[in-house]
Design a protein around this motif. Structure first.
Motif, PDB file in Angstrom:
ATOM      1  N   VAL A   1       0.849  -1.212   0.000  1.00  0.00           N
ATOM      2  CA  VAL A   1       0.000   0.000   0.000  1.00  0.00           C
ATOM      3  C   VAL A   1       0.880   1.256   0.000  1.00  0.00           C
ATOM      4  O   VAL A   1       0.598   2.225  -0.724  1.00  0.00           O
ATOM      5  N   VAL A   2       1.961   1.232   0.797  1.00  0.00           N
ATOM      6  CA  VAL A   2       2.870   2.387   0.851  1.00  0.00           C
ATOM      7  C   VAL A   2       3.471   2.647  -0.532  1.00  0.00           C
ATOM      8  O   VAL A   2       3.468   3.792  -1.022  1.00  0.00           O
TER       9      VAL A   2
ATOM     10  N   PHE B   1       2.322   1.713  -3.414  1.00  0.00           N
ATOM     11  CA  PHE B   1       1.233   2.132  -4.301  1.00  0.00           C
ATOM     12  C   PHE B   1       0.947   3.630  -4.125  1.00  0.00           C
ATOM     13  O   PHE B   1       0.818   4.375  -5.104  1.00  0.00           O
ATOM     14  N   LEU B   2       0.911   4.079  -2.871  1.00  0.00           N
ATOM     15  CA  LEU B   2       0.626   5.496  -2.614  1.00  0.00           C
ATOM     16  C   LEU B   2       1.759   6.390  -3.109  1.00  0.00           C
ATOM     17  O   LEU B   2       1.509   7.467  -3.661  1.00  0.00           O
TER      18      LEU B   2
END
Lengths: 497, 193
Positions: B28-29, B31-32
């Motif tokens: 997620v990190v 991706f962000l």
């Protein structure tokens, strides 16, 4: 909206900078105590068990106390300069109390080798002790002094917010439970501070009861108390305080991150419900520390696992998805402050996930009091709240007002992150290999692989701590200079929030 | 070899689940970090993310309920224990273990026992554990160095731990609750025949 004069803001800034510099001096010293402990466990140095446990006690009490203190100081500063008027005298009283308390603890552990662990688990401070009795008394009194300062500060912040926003239920965001949104918006940091500080007050009250009993026992050794009751009080206090430290940090995440993404982060019905639910999860999750006390009533064991599991819902579905809304397709400039917020949220999630795994009773029976426990709480303290605190410091020195002052993450930051995760990994591997926690060294363990694995992992952890300390020192070079510079009157005019 | 054995234990499952969680967070990190280079209206972002959040919420609640239903059946507490084949009294004291067969009516200080005991394999053994001074933790390690069972030894209270030794051999007892100076060398041994 309250009007706070620039003079008041300057006073508050001076106070928070004093807190910040004190913390920045204390923190690497406490890390160094951790390094010495891991070196001893790794058999690269030799210290007596008495010295080891004294350092362990100071490391635990010092870290928990200083992280909570700086988190409270930071949130108080944000509140005092934006949302409610706080008395500067109360702030200084709290600071002096904490400094005196820490001084007392340092004398008790470093000079007299008081070593009952941060949690002073009854009746260990009074039974079979290898430290002089006066150091037990000094430790109890030091924690009382430190606790009074922090408790009064918490109560003052809650009182000031309630006065400003119309009562305790309003600052807890209950007006958002209604169908229609309220006319007057409540800043998210006000609600989060309330949800965090009320459990903190309850934790301090539990500690007060415990410490009064300890004082009675200290002055009248023939007295005896119920060890299960005192264990409950101890972990209610300790667990709640550590949990609350993290949530206070989330308070300024909600406030400061939007300034970098240019996207507001307001309270909605969902966030209000989630945070109010969190209030109960904070209070009841501590039961998971007593799973291995089989005589604890069964409903409380269930409550521990339920509260720990369900706390994942508001934390992830509300706050972490909130971070995603803030950052996704935001065209944010990845300077050090937002990056620390992102990685801090990730550290909180990773440590929190490992904590939830450990909060499963049927798993806890083989992970309890192994290195898995320090693994998960060090993750969200070091890679969660500490990154939030450092982000706050960078913000404080003017990172937001003058983008030129906001640095891109440099070598020091990455060394710190890599060193920290490497250090944490050794704890997790230790837990996986059943290596016990709170062992001065592993030489006496008759199981060769537990002894050797424990020692090798401690050696690798020692190298990692050196790396993270080096990174921290590199960051300090600029951070210290900027903090000192921003405390000067001319600079304060420019950068007061 | 012992490292591989560890992966097949409860500890191993815990590590695998936690690793999966950590990988998800890192994904997620990343991706962000990757998607934050472009800009989109906040309302459009909110709509997209909240749609996923709704599904995530129901998936998470379902997972939690299933996990609670499964794991709360596997508790180590007396209510979930069967009739024991043998009973052993255990007393922890700074810094030794005293063990003897049967239920003792003596005070912890008066109780006489040994830090080694011989017990049968494949039979439910109930350990009645208490302490004569401070808190200790009676932890059983198998000969691969894997922690297999534990309970606290608390003054004034008796915790009842039940365990079936699946194979013959020596099991080590360590103390897992910090109890003072010699905590790390508070040892005992169970010979399983």
């Amino acid at each position: 909206m309250i009007q706070i004069s620039s003079v008041e803001k300057r006073q508050q800034k001076k106070l928070v900078i004093l807190w910040s510099i004190t913390f920045l001096i204390l923190f690497p010293l406490l890390v160094t105590l951790g390094l010495l402990m891991r070196l001893n466990q790794g058999e690269w140095m030799r210290m007596s068990p008495g010295t080891f446990y004294a350092l362990m006690t100071l490391h635990g009490l010092g870290m928990a106390g200083s992280l909570f203190s700086i988190a409270l100081a930071a949130i108080s500063y944000l509140i005092a300069t934006r949302y409610a008027r706080l008395n500067i005298g109360v702030g200084y009283f709290s600071y002096v109390s904490v400094v005196l308390g820490v001084l007392g603890l340092a004398i008790a552990s470093l000079y007299a080798k008081f070593g009952a662990g941060w949690y002073l688990l009854y009746p260990l401070p009074f039974t079979g002790a290898n430290w002089p009795a006066w150091s037990t008394g000094l430790t109890i009194i030091s924690i009382i002094v430190l606790g009074i300062g922090l408790l009064i500060n918490c109560l003052h912040v809650l009182y000031a917010l309630a006065k400003e926003y119309g009562g305790i239920t309003r600052i807890a965001g209950w007006q958002y439970f209604k169908k229609d949104p309220p006319e007057k918006e409540l800043p998210s940091v006000v609600m989060i501070s309330t949800i965090s500080l009320v459990p903190a007050v309850l934790a301090f009250l539990a500690a007060s009861v415990m410490l009064i009993m300890y004082l009675l026992k200290y002055f009248e050794p023939s007295l005896a108390f119920d060890p299960l009751l005192l264990k409950n009080l101890t972990f209610f206090f300790g667990h709640t305080l550590v949990n609350v430290t993290m949530y206070i940090g989330v308070g300024w995440l909600y406030t400061l991150l939007p300034e970098f993404t240019h996207r507001d982060w307001k309270i909605t019905k969902v966030t209000a419900i989630a945070w109010n639910a969190t209030f109960f999860f904070i209070l009841f999750a501590y039961f998971h520390h007593l799973y291995m006390d089989f005589v604890q009533p069964l409903p409380l064991q269930y409550a521990g696992q339920l509260a720990s599991y369900f706390s994942a819902i508001p934390a992830t579905a509300v706050t972490m998805f909130g971070v995603i809304v803030q950052l996704y397709h935001s065209k944010i400039k990845w300077t050090i402050v937002p990056l620390m917020f992102l990685l801090g949220t990730a550290g909180w999630a990773i440590g929190g996930f490992a904590a939830v795994v450990d909060s499963t009773i049927s798993i806890n029976k083989v992970l309890h009091n192994t290195l898995w426990v320090p693994a998960h709480f060090h993750t969200y303290m070091l890679m969660g709240i500490l990154l939030f605190i450092l982000a706050f410091f960078y913000y404080l020195v003017g990172a937001k007002e003058d983008p030129g002052k906001d640095q891109k993450p440099k070598l020091g930051f990455w060394l710190f992150v890599i060193g920290s995760y490497s250090f944490l990994l050794m704890f997790y591997l230790g837990g996986l290999n059943s290596v016990p926690r709170r062992y001065s060294d592993y030489g006496g363990i008759p199981l060769k692989n537990v002894h050797e694995t424990g020692a090798h992992l401690a050696q690798a952890a020692s190298v990692s701590i050196c790396l993270l300390l080096l990174g921290l020192m590199l960051m300090y070079v600029t951070l210290f200079t900027k903090l000192l510079r921003s405390s000067r009157p001319a600079a304060q005019n420019e950068t007061v929030l | 070899m012992s490292q591989l054995i560890v992966l097949l234990t409860v500890q191993g499952y815990a590590a695998i689940i936690s690793l999966a969680g950590a990988i998800l967070v890192i994904a997620v990190v990343l991706f962000l970090l990757r998607t934050s280079t472009t800009q989109e209206d906040k309302l459009a972002v909110k709509k997209k993310v909240y749609k996923i959040r709704g599904r995530y919420f129901f998936a998470l609640v379902t997972c939690i309920i299933i996990l609670l239903l499964v794991t709360l059946q596997l508790l180590p507490y007396p209510k979930f224990q069967s009739e024991p084949g043998e009973v052993v009294t255990v007393v922890g004291m700074q810094w030794m273990w005293k063990m003897a067969p049967g239920t003792s009516i003596e005070t912890p200080a008066a109780f006489t026992g040994n830090n080694e005991i011989t017990l049968p394999a494949n039979k439910a053994i109930r350990f009645i554990v208490t302490s004569g001074d401070v808190n200790h933790d009676f932890a059983i390690y198998d000969n691969n160095g894997v922690l297999v069972a534990q309970t606290q030894a608390m003054p004034q209270y008796h915790n009842e731990l039940q365990y079936v030794f699946p194979q013959k051999g020596d099991y080590e007892i360590l103390c897992l609750e910090y109890c003072g100076l010699a905590h790390a060398i508070m040892l005992g041994k169970i010979h399983v025949q």
